[in-house]
Structures are given as structure tokens and as C-alpha cells.
Design a protein around this motif. Sequence first.
Motif, PDB file in Angstrom:
ATOM      1  N   ARG A 286      38.327  61.332 -43.403  1.00  0.00           N
ATOM      2  CA  ARG A 286      39.366  62.251 -43.897  1.00  0.00           C
ATOM      3  C   ARG A 286      39.332  62.265 -45.422  1.00  0.00           C
ATOM      4  NH1 ARG A 286      39.240  62.342 -38.438  1.00  0.00           N
ATOM      5  NH2 ARG A 286      41.234  62.788 -37.485  1.00  0.00           N
ATOM      6  N   LEU A 287      39.836  63.362 -46.009  1.00  0.00           N
ATOM      7  CA  LEU A 287      39.996  63.388 -47.461  1.00  0.00           C
ATOM      8  C   LEU A 287      41.210  62.546 -47.833  1.00  0.00           C
ATOM      9  CD1 LEU A 287      39.505  67.185 -48.196  1.00  0.00           C
ATOM     10  CD2 LEU A 287      38.023  65.335 -48.983  1.00  0.00           C
ATOM     11  N   ASP A 288      41.100  61.814 -48.937  1.00  0.00           N
ATOM     12  CA  ASP A 288      42.248  61.091 -49.481  1.00  0.00           C
ATOM     13  C   ASP A 288      42.759  61.912 -50.665  1.00  0.00           C
ATOM     14  OD1 ASP A 288      44.058  59.505 -50.723  1.00  0.00           O
ATOM     15  OD2 ASP A 288      42.727  57.771 -50.977  1.00  0.00           O
ATOM     16  N   TRP A 289      43.813  62.712 -50.420  1.00  0.00           N
ATOM     17  CA  TRP A 289      44.269  63.681 -51.424  1.00  0.00           C
ATOM     18  C   TRP A 289      44.699  63.006 -52.717  1.00  0.00           C
ATOM     19  CZ3 TRP A 289      42.635  68.285 -50.743  1.00  0.00           C
ATOM     20  CH2 TRP A 289      42.381  68.728 -49.436  1.00  0.00           C
ATOM     21  N   SER A 290      45.164  61.737 -52.644  1.00  0.00           N
ATOM     22  CA  SER A 290      45.632  61.073 -53.868  1.00  0.00           C
ATOM     23  C   SER A 290      44.480  60.765 -54.821  1.00  0.00           C
ATOM     24  CB  SER A 290      46.377  59.785 -53.508  1.00  0.00           C
ATOM     25  OG  SER A 290      45.468  58.905 -52.867  1.00  0.00           O
ATOM     26  N   THR A 291      43.223  60.882 -54.323  1.00  0.00           N
ATOM     27  CA  THR A 291      42.068  60.589 -55.203  1.00  0.00           C
ATOM     28  C   THR A 291      41.396  61.881 -55.693  1.00  0.00           C
ATOM     29  OG1 THR A 291      40.514  60.547 -53.361  1.00  0.00           O
ATOM     30  CG2 THR A 291      41.588  58.448 -53.936  1.00  0.00           C
ATOM     31  N   ILE A 292      41.994  63.038 -55.380  1.00  0.00           N
ATOM     32  CA  ILE A 292      41.368  64.320 -55.798  1.00  0.00           C
ATOM     33  C   ILE A 292      42.309  65.024 -56.772  1.00  0.00           C
ATOM     34  CG2 ILE A 292      40.384  66.512 -54.981  1.00  0.00           C
ATOM     35  CD1 ILE A 292      40.204  65.107 -52.176  1.00  0.00           C
ATOM     36  N   PRO A 293      42.180  64.740 -58.074  1.00  0.00           N
ATOM     37  CA  PRO A 293      43.136  65.321 -59.024  1.00  0.00           C
ATOM     38  C   PRO A 293      42.952  66.820 -59.228  1.00  0.00           C
ATOM     39  CG  PRO A 293      41.480  64.006 -60.187  1.00  0.00           C
ATOM     40  CD  PRO A 293      41.234  63.822 -58.723  1.00  0.00           C
TER      41      PRO A 293
END
Length: 387
Positions: A286-293
Motif C-alpha cells: 500500500r502507499l503510505d500517504w504520510s511519506t508522500i509530500p
Amino acid sequence: MQPKQIVILGSTGSIGTQALEVVRAFPDKLDVFAISGNSNVDLLTRQALEFEPPYVVATTKSAYQTLSAALESTGSTVLFGQEGLCDVAVMAEVDVVLAALVGFAGLRSTLAALEEGKVVAVANKEALVAAGHLVEDILLRRGGRVVPVDSEHSAIHQCLVGEPQNSVESIILTASGGPFRDRPIEKFSSIRIEDALAHPNWSMGSKISIDSATMMNKGLEVIEAHWLFHLPPEKIDVVVHRQSIIHSMVNFVDGSTKAQLGVPDMKVPIQYALSYPNRWASANARLDWSTIPTLDFEPIDNQRFPCLGLAYEALRQGGSLPAVLNAANEYAVSAFLQGAIHYTAIPSVIEQAMLRHDIVRSPSLDDLIEIDTWARSISEQKRQGTH
Ligand code: NDP
Ligand code: MG
């Protein structure tokens, strides 16, 4: 429910092996009915022993002989060549054919499966590029279905679920920009084969890796999108999106845009094509949204990527020209991979073939086979400087 019976044409390739990983993850939903390989007979044998499909197709004589001996005491029947591919694609037991061969070589079996009214999950974009009009015609007559596997087209397909055709204003294909998005153009003359194969975001077969470096891959995808989604070239845009998180987008007539996002992992669109119209719970990353600024976008640099312009031109002029673009590109990529031409010669080989071609308006399969052969030979003559 009975597991779906699937045929994987090109099971030894990048898409094929990932499709078999999907099968391993869903043994109660998917059953392998047939697989095929060309040169990688060791892998094809291992796959046959693991999945025990009723049919295995080898497309070279030597692979056929080796495989026939290796599988003699198993329940798998070994078939040969294009005929073998077409035979398994139309068998009554088959629910889905995954077309994962590379190149024009995938066309006949895709058309045969559709002529039988099958569902075809298409990764083999070259077939749609060369013969989209034949595919369209067969779908109208026979009522089969094409489900896209390419990540961009899977994204658009997913965005369009439940949306009527007249609500679509345009589509936007995202492109990572490939390995040469930042290389100064004056340094293109020093590009080596291994530089062009080193894609920043995806691990793929060698032909599509070179296509991604030249951006011809995006050009082929524009033509593929035209046939899949019934849109004219001016409604199909391309934007560079380096992270490959947004896989593509649809703009709607009310000003809304839908996008499909996810990790760059081909197993996700392959699985969706096999599970469609359902979704199956999977353990994919899954994508970790907190690591994609941020998500970044840039316009295409047409000077850097002339192949994309050639593909738009082929689509605009239509008829047999996309088949010429495709064949000349297949020739040029293979010549580059063999060290016979330089990277910078790829677009000029393709352009020359396109310029020399007299467009046939509505080519038959036989016309296309002849035109494909002609475009390869004119490209070879150009390389040798004899024309
Ligand atoms: P690969 O080169 O990894 O695999 C190609 C497959 O086709 C192999 O099974 C190969 O057999 C077989 N094959 C090659 N030439 C022939 C031939 N002349 N006749 C019959 N079979 C042949 O390619 P990919 O898996 O990367 O790509 C397959 C298709 O999917 C392409 O059209 C590509 O554009 C498309 N695609 C691929 C993506 C990816 O991530 N890889 C993403 C989106 C689309 P063998 O290996 O045994 O020689
Ligand atoms: Mg793609």
C-alpha cells in the motif's frame, strides 16, 4: 464459484511471470489452462510442472522439442507456434486470455480469441496499435471484451466505471519520463544499451524498457487509449509525473477529474484485469500517504522525445500508418539492443518508414502482416544505407 480458466500467452515474460504470481495468490479463483513461451524453455518447463496446465505452447522449434520430451509423462499437451497460440486461445473451457506476448507476434492469437467472443486481458499493446480497427470490428460482431492490463489504461478503465461515454471530456496518460528525463540532449549520443534499460520506476521486459526511454511507449499507449476508450487524439494528453503514483486521469465535462493511484506494481492492474468486474482483497503493498509530500507534474519535452510526436502523427493519419510506426519501432529497438544502431537513430528509422509508406485505409489482417514485413525490411535497408 468455479475458478476462472485462464490462458497466459507469454507466461515466461515480465507480465506473464507476474500474472502467475497473481494465480499463486488466488488458487481458488484462478486456474491456469494454458501457458506459452518463446525462447525461455527452462522457465516454461518449470511453470508447466508447477501449474500443470492442460496445454503448453512453445513458439520455437527447439523449445517445442525440449518441452515435449520434458513433459512427456505429465498431463500437459505441448502445442507449437502461432497455430498453437490460436488453438488454446479459442478452446471452449477458457474464460480469460491474457495477451502478454511482446510485439506484433501477439496479434493473431488476440484476434482469434476475440473472434470466439472471449474476454481478452490485453497487455500486448502492439496488437491494438497495429490493428485496433480489426479489434473494434470483431468486438462489435462477436460481443467479446477487451480488458486493459497496461497500468495507465487500467487506471482510466477504473475511473470510467459507472460513467457514460458522453461525460468524458479528455484523458491524461501519466509518464514517468524514463531514464533520460534529465540527461542533457547533447549527451544522448553517448547513451549505452544498459543506460536505456535502467528504468527508474518499473522493472519490465527489454523492448518496453527501451520504448519507455524513447517515450514511444507513451505514444503506443496514446494509440491504445484511442481504441480502448473511443477518443480522438486531441482528447488524449500526456503529462510527465515522475513518481508513477497517479497511473492516469480522466477529465469530465463538469470540470471534475478522477485519478487512480497506487504503488507502481504491475500485479495490481494484472489482478484487476483478471478479477474484473470484482476486486479481490490482496496483500500487495500500500502507499503510505504520510511519506508522500508532493505529486509532481511537468509538460512533455517534444524535442527530447520525438517518438511521441511520431505516434500522434500515425494516429492522426490512421489507416495502416500505426502498424508501420509499430513495425519500424520493433525493428529499431531490436537493432539498438543488438548494438547495430545508436539510440539517437531510433526515431529517424521510424520516421523514414512512415514517410515511405502509402497508407492503406482499412487494412485486413493479411494486409497488416504484409505491411509489417515491408516496414521492417525498409528499416533494415535504411540502416544498411542501401536505400
Ligand atoms: P517480455 O519480453 O518480458 O516477455 C515477452 C513474452 O513474449 C515472453 O513470454 C516471450 O517468451 C514471449 N515472446 C517473445 N517473442 C515472441 C514471439 N515472437 N512469439 C511468441 N512469443 C514471444 O515482455 P513484457 O512482459 O515486458 O511485455 C509484454 C507485453 O506487455 C508488451 O506488449 C509490453 O508492451 C506490455 N506491457 C508490459 C509491462 C511490463 O511491466 N512489463 C507494462 C505494461 C505493458 P520468452 O521469454 O520465452 O522468449
Ligand atoms: Mg504503461
